[in-house]
Motif scaffolding. Structure first.
Motif, short mmCIF file in Angstrom:
data_model
loop_
_atom_site.label_atom_id
_atom_site.label_comp_id
_atom_site.label_asym_id
_atom_site.label_seq_id
_atom_site.Cartn_x
_atom_site.Cartn_y
_atom_site.Cartn_z
N UNK A 76 -18.27 43.54 17.94
CA UNK A 76 -17.70 44.48 18.91
C UNK A 76 -16.19 44.53 18.80
N UNK A 77 -15.56 43.34 18.65
CA UNK A 77 -14.11 43.28 18.57
C UNK A 77 -13.60 43.99 17.32
N UNK A 78 -14.30 43.76 16.19
CA UNK A 78 -13.88 44.39 14.93
C UNK A 78 -13.94 45.91 15.05
N UNK A 128 -11.13 51.06 15.59
CA UNK A 128 -10.90 52.34 16.28
C UNK A 128 -9.45 52.47 16.70
N UNK A 129 -8.84 51.35 17.19
CA UNK A 129 -7.44 51.37 17.60
C UNK A 129 -6.53 51.65 16.40
N UNK A 130 -6.81 50.97 15.29
CA UNK A 130 -5.99 51.17 14.09
C UNK A 130 -6.09 52.62 13.59
N UNK A 134 -4.07 62.50 20.30
CA UNK A 134 -4.09 61.25 19.54
C UNK A 134 -3.46 60.11 20.32
N UNK A 135 -2.38 60.43 21.05
CA UNK A 135 -1.74 59.39 21.88
C UNK A 135 -2.68 58.90 22.98
N UNK A 136 -3.35 59.86 23.63
CA UNK A 136 -4.30 59.46 24.67
C UNK A 136 -5.43 58.62 24.09
N UNK A 137 -5.91 59.00 22.90
CA UNK A 137 -6.98 58.24 22.25
C UNK A 137 -6.49 56.85 21.87
N UNK A 138 -5.23 56.77 21.43
CA UNK A 138 -4.66 55.47 21.06
C UNK A 138 -4.53 54.57 22.27
N UNK A 139 -4.09 55.16 23.39
CA UNK A 139 -3.98 54.37 24.63
C UNK A 139 -5.35 53.87 25.07
N UNK A 140 -6.37 54.77 24.98
CA UNK A 140 -7.72 54.37 25.38
C UNK A 140 -8.25 53.26 24.48
N UNK A 141 -7.96 53.35 23.17
CA UNK A 141 -8.42 52.31 22.25
C UNK A 141 -7.72 50.99 22.53
N UNK A 142 -6.41 51.07 22.86
CA UNK A 142 -5.68 49.84 23.18
C UNK A 142 -6.24 49.20 24.44
N UNK A 143 -6.56 50.05 25.43
CA UNK A 143 -7.16 49.51 26.66
C UNK A 143 -8.51 48.87 26.38
N UNK A 144 -9.25 49.45 25.43
CA UNK A 144 -10.56 48.87 25.08
C UNK A 144 -10.38 47.51 24.43
N UNK A 145 -9.33 47.39 23.57
CA UNK A 145 -9.06 46.08 22.96
C UNK A 145 -8.67 45.05 24.01
N UNK A 146 -7.82 45.50 24.97
CA UNK A 146 -7.43 44.59 26.06
C UNK A 146 -8.63 44.16 26.88
N UNK A 147 -9.59 45.09 27.00
CA UNK A 147 -10.75 44.77 27.85
C UNK A 147 -11.67 43.74 27.22
N UNK A 207 -16.62 52.47 26.02
CA UNK A 207 -15.90 53.38 25.14
C UNK A 207 -16.81 54.51 24.66
N UNK A 208 -18.03 54.14 24.24
CA UNK A 208 -18.96 55.16 23.78
C UNK A 208 -19.32 56.13 24.91
N UNK A 209 -19.52 55.60 26.11
CA UNK A 209 -19.84 56.44 27.26
C UNK A 209 -18.71 57.41 27.55
N UNK A 210 -17.48 56.92 27.49
CA UNK A 210 -16.33 57.80 27.72
C UNK A 210 -16.23 58.87 26.64
N UNK A 211 -16.51 58.46 25.37
CA UNK A 211 -16.50 59.44 24.29
C UNK A 211 -17.55 60.52 24.51
N UNK A 212 -18.72 60.11 24.99
CA UNK A 212 -19.78 61.08 25.27
C UNK A 212 -19.35 62.06 26.35
#
Length: 654
Positions: free
Chosen positions: A278-280, A285-287, A418-431, A445-450
């Motif tokens: 999951x972490x990988x 996704x963040x990268x 892209x910035x919003x997506x990057x912020x969301x990915x960073x928040x997912x990593x923090x979570x 994350x998948x639910x939000x993407x849906x």
């Protein structure tokens, strides 16, 4: 053109009643119509009621008043072809005639999936009403009939479907009433009957005005729809610039992406991935989102830099254009040479230097003299050519800058996403570190993407629908343009001569009388006011049987000639009780007691329908048609409780 009846259905007023249906289609077929349709059966079984309901659905004012109808029928539906379009018209039949009709451009079997339209029945002159809608199939809509054929300044009334009923339907009581052409009715009824025939054949005095009014109305509708099309197109282009095809492709891609995300979600719920996997995935996704953001930042920066350079170039071009304009203006205002003193002795020259006798008056060298105007004209042409080239470069540069600005705005929007997506990915990593189970972070994350993808797909669907509306209006505009061109061609077309039309009707009338076998036929014709004459006498002097044969011949002639001449007519004729006062219904000593008159009437009709009348339709109501016509009987009522069907309302048994 015209109208053709295919099916009549009466909806039952309760779950145990109806529907009651009569089909005018070929046996075993769900399409087309029979050229000859006979409604047979005993009296008082509802045969004429079928004709009443056909007229009612087409816009008639009268709802059949019979008790069994009022008790068992809540609505009547008529399936027909209007022009070449399958159409269903439905009117309520509860208590009194309905004020509105519901129309589907479909069949009775397919109307549930078709668009529904409502038309007012009254007044019949309403251009958006049912009467004019039905008449449009015969090119009779929008026709105005003068209230007076003598005074030109009198008012006028709109031709209605009820006026056409007088030409299209021959009722039982009209066959021998001595009122065949409505000459014993109110003056306006008589006049409208004649005017309707004239309009059908294009010989009405006001025909050109009628066509002009129709063309003006269609042109107004066309202008309105063009304006609507422009508004819809601008709105669709502004909000959804990709166009319908691109939006539909995007919609397909989004649907596939959504299906894939849902599959991932189901797989995640089933497998509950480990913390490491999951972490990988979240870090990947963040990268990816940060890399995309970086790329977009570079593209936006490059675009802004390019725009700044182009803006400087545009300023330089504009400055050059001002200089060229100044040069042209200066050349007109000032002497370009300006030599007033001798360059050697500095004394004032007695005259301005010029080209004289093939040499310069200042240096005395030989030179071809183009003249002062020639030199100035050559110089001006060079400057003007350079000015035109510079203007073209400025225009091209402006257009390129506009495209770059639009592209830059699109890139800025992509960068923001892209910035919003990057912020969301960073928040997912923090979570991941805070979540009790890493798979929960991935699932969120998948639910939000849906959810985000569903919103995007909804926006794409809205855009596709907007372009669909644009395309529908484009189809309507093209259709209106075709109608306007058709009317223009009709206005240019040479009109038939009224006397020629009367002659055609008269000849066909005589021919039909001969085919049916009118006894002692002679000196028969149709007068200019459409009144039949037989044996040199007006038809009203004939016996009861003669009146019937004359009425049949006149209405058959009108129907046949109109169809053959491609007149603006319904192409449909309905006759009720053609055997009235003929054959066994006539007195034994009467010339019309010969039963073969009826046989010859049907034989003539069938022969014409199979020949020149292919495509027309004849509906006959007859108690006892000849047995040779059994294949043409669409329904036969028995008036017997033991033999089905008893009557139109099958459960109304005495």
């Amino acid at each position: 053109m015209g109208l053709r009846i295919k099916r009549l259905r009466l909806e039952g007023s309760s779950a145990n009643a109806g529907p009651y249906e009569v089909s005018f289609q070929p046996e075993g077929s769900t399409d087309g119509y029979r050229p000859l349709s006979i409604i047979a059966g005993q009296s008082l079984t509802g045969k004429t009621t079928i004709v009443d309901f056909i007229e009612y659905c087409l816009g008639g004012a009268r709802l059949p008043p019979h008790d069994e109808v009022r008790a068992n029928v809540k609505a009547s539906s008529l399936e027909l072809d209007l022009g070449s379009t399958p159409t269903v018209i439905e009117r309520s039949a509860v208590l009194q005639a309905s004020e509105f009709a519901t129309v589907w451009q479909a069949t009775l079997d397919t109307r549930d999936g078709a668009a529904e339209r409502r038309f007012p029945v009254e007044p019949t002159s309403d251009p958006n009403g049912l009467s004019q809608f039905v008449l449009a199939a015969s090119n009779l809509d929008g026709v105005r009939l003068s209230d007076s054929v003598v005074k030109e300044d009198t008012g006028s009334g709109m031709l209605s479907i009820r006026d056409v009923f007088r030409v299209m339907t021959v009722r039982n009581e009209r066959l021998d009433s001595k009122n065949l052409v409505y000459e014993r009715e109110n003056f306006m009824v008589t006049q409208k009957y004649r005017q309707t025939i004239e309009v059908m054949f294009g010989v009405y005095d006001n025909e050109e005005a009628v066509l002009a009014a129709q063309q003006k109305r269609l042109s107004q509708d066309l202008s309105k729809e063009k304006a609507r099309l422009e508004t819809l197109s601008i709105s669709a282009e502004r909000d959804h610039p990709g166009g319908r095809a691109a939006l539909e492709n995007t919609l397909d891609r989004q649907s596939l992406d959504l299906a894939e995300l849902n599959a991932q979600l189901r797989s995640l719920d089933a497998q509950r991935r480990s913390t490491e996997s999951a972490s990988i995935e979240i870090r990947q996704a963040l990268e990816a989102s940060r890399q995309k953001e970086t790329e977009l930042q570079i593209r936006v920066r490059d675009r802004r830099s390019l725009l700044e350079r182009l803006e400087a170039l545009r300023l330089q071009y504009n400055d050059d254009r001002r200089k060229l304009h100044f040069l042209l203006d200066a050349d007109r205002l000032f002497d370009p040479l300006g030599v007033t003193e001798c360059p050697a002795c500095l004394k004032a020259l007695k005259r301005t230097p010029s080209i004289s006798d093939g040499s310069c008056t200042l240096c005395h060298q030989a030179i071809e003299d183009p003249g002062e105007e020639g030199r100035e004209e050559t110089q001006n042409k060079i400057v003007e050519a350079e000015l035109r080239a510079l203007t073209a470069r400025i225009k091209s540069l402006n257009e390129y800058i506009v495209r770059l600005v639009v592209d830059q705005e699109s890139l800025v929007l992509q960068l923001e996403e892209a910035r919003l997506d990057s912020v969301a990915s960073a928040q997912a990593v923090d979570a991941i570190t805070e979540s009790p189970a890493p798979w929960l972070a991935l699932r969120d994350r998948i639910t939000n993407d849906i959810m985000q993808l569903r919103l995007e797909r909804q926006s794409t669907e809205t855009g596709a629908k907007a372009w669909q509306r644009v395309e529908r209006v484009e189809v309507l505009v093209n259709s209106l343009q075709t109608e306007v061109k058709t009317l223009s061609a009709q206005r240019r077309k040479k009109r038939p001569d009224r006397e020629q039309v009367v002659a055609l009707l008269s000849d066909r009338f005589v021919s039909i009388l001969a085919d049916i076998g009118y006894p002692k036929l002679g000196d028969a014709y149709v007068s200019s006011d459409f009144v039949p004459y037989v044996r040199g006498l007006k038809y009203t002097e004939a016996s009861s049987g003669g009146l019937v044969v004359i009425a049949l011949a006149w209405n058959l002639a009108l129907w046949q000639v109109a169809f053959e001449q491609d007149a603006d007519a319904p192409g449909l004729l309905i006759i009720d009780s053609p055997q009235k006062n003929l054959g066994h219904n006539a007195s034994p000593e009467d010339d019309f007691a010969d039963a073969s008159l009826v046989d010859r009437f049907y034989a003539h009709a069938k022969k014409w329908l199979a020949g020149d009348g292919q495509g027309a339709q004849l509906i006959v109501v007859d108690n006892t048609p000849p047995t040779s016509l059994d294949d043409d009987v669409v329904i036969r009522f028995t008036r017997s409780a033991e033999i089905y069907p008893y009557g139109l309302i099958t459960n109304a048994v005495d």
